[in-house]
Write an enzyme that holds these catalytic residues in place. Structure first.
Site, short mmCIF file in Angstrom:
data_model
loop_
_atom_site.label_atom_id
_atom_site.label_comp_id
_atom_site.label_asym_id
_atom_site.label_seq_id
_atom_site.Cartn_x
_atom_site.Cartn_y
_atom_site.Cartn_z
N THR A 181 0.86 -1.18 0.00
CA THR A 181 0.00 0.00 0.00
C THR A 181 0.90 1.23 0.00
OG1 THR A 181 -0.06 0.09 2.40
CG2 THR A 181 -1.79 -1.18 1.33
N GLU A 327 -5.46 -3.17 -1.78
CA GLU A 327 -6.01 -4.44 -1.30
C GLU A 327 -7.15 -4.96 -2.17
OE1 GLU A 327 -5.48 -1.68 0.36
OE2 GLU A 327 -4.86 -2.00 2.43
N LYS A 447 -12.69 15.00 13.98
CA LYS A 447 -13.61 14.63 15.06
C LYS A 447 -13.77 15.83 15.97
CE LYS A 447 -12.14 10.38 13.72
NZ LYS A 447 -10.93 10.13 12.95
N TRP A 452 -18.61 14.58 13.43
CA TRP A 452 -17.54 14.43 12.45
C TRP A 452 -17.70 15.46 11.34
CZ3 TRP A 452 -17.69 8.49 11.24
CH2 TRP A 452 -17.17 7.80 12.35
#
Ligand code: ADP
Length: 549
Positions: A181, A327, A447, A452
């Protein structure tokens, strides 16, 4: 038992063999570091890949061995995409833009036995060779043509390899390729792709309602071949026999546009930052680049702002929005319009195209709510609930080209649920049409006092302002609210805007508590090794931000 179909393995051997029989004369053009173009064809790539297979086996490569590549996008790299997996090896494309020590650590973790490296990248290799595990280093002449003593010469190896070579028998579930990744939010983790996954993923990319890549296309993968295998495009192009244009190291906006125009590209791929630059260059130089045919552009890796999708359309470039991960091989969803949406007003159509879109065939998605993945009312730690259909939660995925584990990283087992889904770390909703809308990465959400704020939504709205070239929003620690948003903004050349003006622009869409408390103007936004905005670095840069200033 009822007799059904033959048990025929889905391997890349078949993809490349068929390609060489049916499409041998289709051109592969590579731009060299000096910007000249080297032209070859699938037939020659195939023949040389076979010689590479044969040479690697002669050097002692065993089934499943990792062969690393540290190469730009060019036909030599394409030969490795075929030659290594077809001989039973696993091609591990190293991310050459990472820090030298990180590349060495990744190569050690992957236990790479051999390395194929571009001659022009030898200075990068020198920085970490002493810590790398490679038993043999093969230098591919790409730019300067020098092969120093102590290294194997790719061309000599190929010349000595017998042209007759029969492929070993491979199981479709054997490993074929490996990528790590890109490490946008943390350490890089390795994913091994099976032959079967890459073959099925190629079918999915080629579908008309997906990328729709066909033999008639001229494809320019701007995304590097070390970023999720250039998003699987080399394999898809081999399957359909598309013409390939490989850009080498020069992928600034003007160089990309030159290739798109001169080579009559019909399909290109890359992260939004590439296309933001391309759009700006097109707008600043009216009439400089003329495209013979309409261009489709696969864009993912982060969310493309609406203004980008709209702006490119004015130049005959149709952006296909996709979401995926290393992935997920990577294609998972596509943000295209359904047939009934073609009657929708333009604004609503663009709104739909900004969503990450619907799942490809065999890709299953679900949203799960957990304490650390859902805003609003408190949920006990460790508890997960099925999705309520409204509150954003973590996007989970499964399917035949979704990783079942990271390579040799049992400590990452928590990324897979007990019932076999991969936890993406992305926070999303799925609407009644089946369109995923990614709110943000969980790690990037701001946050603020139990609620959020999506950094992505703020960024995309800021980039909709006519004076803004790029915008990146991060949450910074705040004494009262836990975190508050700071926006770093790059203005377009010869444009002006004040922080107050940008706040007013945002206030049309966002509630007051969601607006960034600070808007700072910067020269440039740091990029990751694959060209995404590097929020970790921006956060460090403003770590000591004083909210009272
Ligand atoms: P890294 O996580 O290190 O950046 P990848 O390149 O595999 O490595 O990135 C996958 C992630 O990129 C996804 O989990 C998601 O957060 C983000 N991403 C990919 N495509 C999109 C998209 N179309 N919109 C928003 N985010 C995206």
């Amino acid at each position: 038992m009822l007799g059904t179909m033959m048990d025929f393995p889905l391997t890349l051997q078949h993809v490349f063999e068929r390609n060489s029989k049916i499409f041998p004369r289709v051109e592969i053009a590579s731009r060299l570091p000096d910007r000249s173009i080297a032209r070859t064809c699938w037939g020659t790539v195939h023949q040389r890949a076979r010689q590479l297979s044969s040479a690697l086996i002669k050097l002692g490569m065993k089934p499943g061995d990792r062969v690393a590549s540290m190469m730009w996008n060019h036909s030599g790299h394409l030969e490795a995409f075929s030659g290594v997996p077809c001989a039973g090896g696993i091609l591990h494309t190293l991310n050459l833009r990472l820090h030298a020590q990180e590349i060495a650590a990744i190569a050690r973790h992957a236990e790479d036995r051999f390395l194929l490296v571009d001659d022009v990248l030898l200075p990068v290799l020198e920085k970490f060779r002493a810590e790398a595990p490679f038993e043999k280093i093969i230098v591919v002449p790409y730019g300067c043509g020098t092969v120093p003593d102590g290294f194997l010469n790719y061309e000599e190896l190929l010349a000595e390899a017998p042209s007759e070579f029969s492929y070993p028998q491979i199981d479709e579930n054997d490993g074929a390729a490996m990528c790590f990744t890109s490490g946008t939010t943390g350490c890089s983790k390795g994913v091994v792709y099976s032959h079967r996954a890459l073959v099925l993923h190629s079918f999915a990319e080629a579908m008309a309602d997906s990328m729709g890549i066909s033999h008639q296309d001229t494809v320019l993968p701007v995304a590097p071949m070390f970023h999720a295998n250039a998003w699987g495009l080399p394999y898809t192009c081999a399957m359909v026999g598309a013409r390939l244009i490989l850009p080498g190291p020069n992928v600034d906006a003007e160089s990309v546009l030159d290739l798109m125009a001169q080579e009559r590209v019909t399909f290109a791929s890359g992260v939004p930052t590439v296309w933001l630059g391309v759009l700006q260059a097109l707008e600043a130089n009216p009439g400089r680049w003329k495209f013979a045919k309409p261009i489709r552009l696969a864009c993912g890796g982060s969310a493309p702002p609406e203004q980008l999708i709209r702006g490119l359309e004015n130049f005959g470039i149709h952006l296909i929005h996709l979401w995926g991960m290393t992935e997920t091989t990577p294609l998972a969803t596509l943000g295209m319009l359904k047939r009934h949406m073609l009657d929708w007003p333009e604004d609503r159509q663009y709104e739909a195209r900004c969503k990450q879109g619907w799942a490809g065939p065999f890709v299953e998605l679900r949203v799960m709510r957990r304490a650390d993945f859902s805003p609003g009312e408190p949920m006990p730690e460790g508890v997960e609930c099925p999705w309520d259909g409204i509150t954003p939660g973590e996007l989970e995925i499964r399917g035949p080209w979704i990783a079942s584990q990271y390579y040799n990283a049992p400590e990452q087992g928590h990324r897979w649920t007990s019932d076999g889904w991969f936890r993406t770390g992305d926070v999303a909703t799925i609407d009644e049409e089946g369109y995923v809308r990614l709110i943000d990465r969980a790690k990037d959400l701001v946050k603020s006092g139990g609620e959020w704020i999506s950094s992505v939504d703020l960024e995309n709205c800021l980039m909709g302002h006519p004076a803004v070239k790029e915008a990146c929003v991060v949450g910074l620690p705040h004494p009262k609210w836990q975190e508050r948003p700071l926006a770093a903004v790059v203005l377009k050349p010869a444009h002006e805007a004040t922080a107050e003006e940008l706040r007013k622009h945002l206030a049309v869409t966002f509630a007051k508590w969601q607006l960034p408390d600070a808007i700072v103007f910067v020269e440039a936004i740091p990029r990751t090794s694959v060209g995404k905005f590097k929020k970790t670095e921006l956060r460090e840069q403003f770590a000591n931000w004083n909210w009272t200033q």
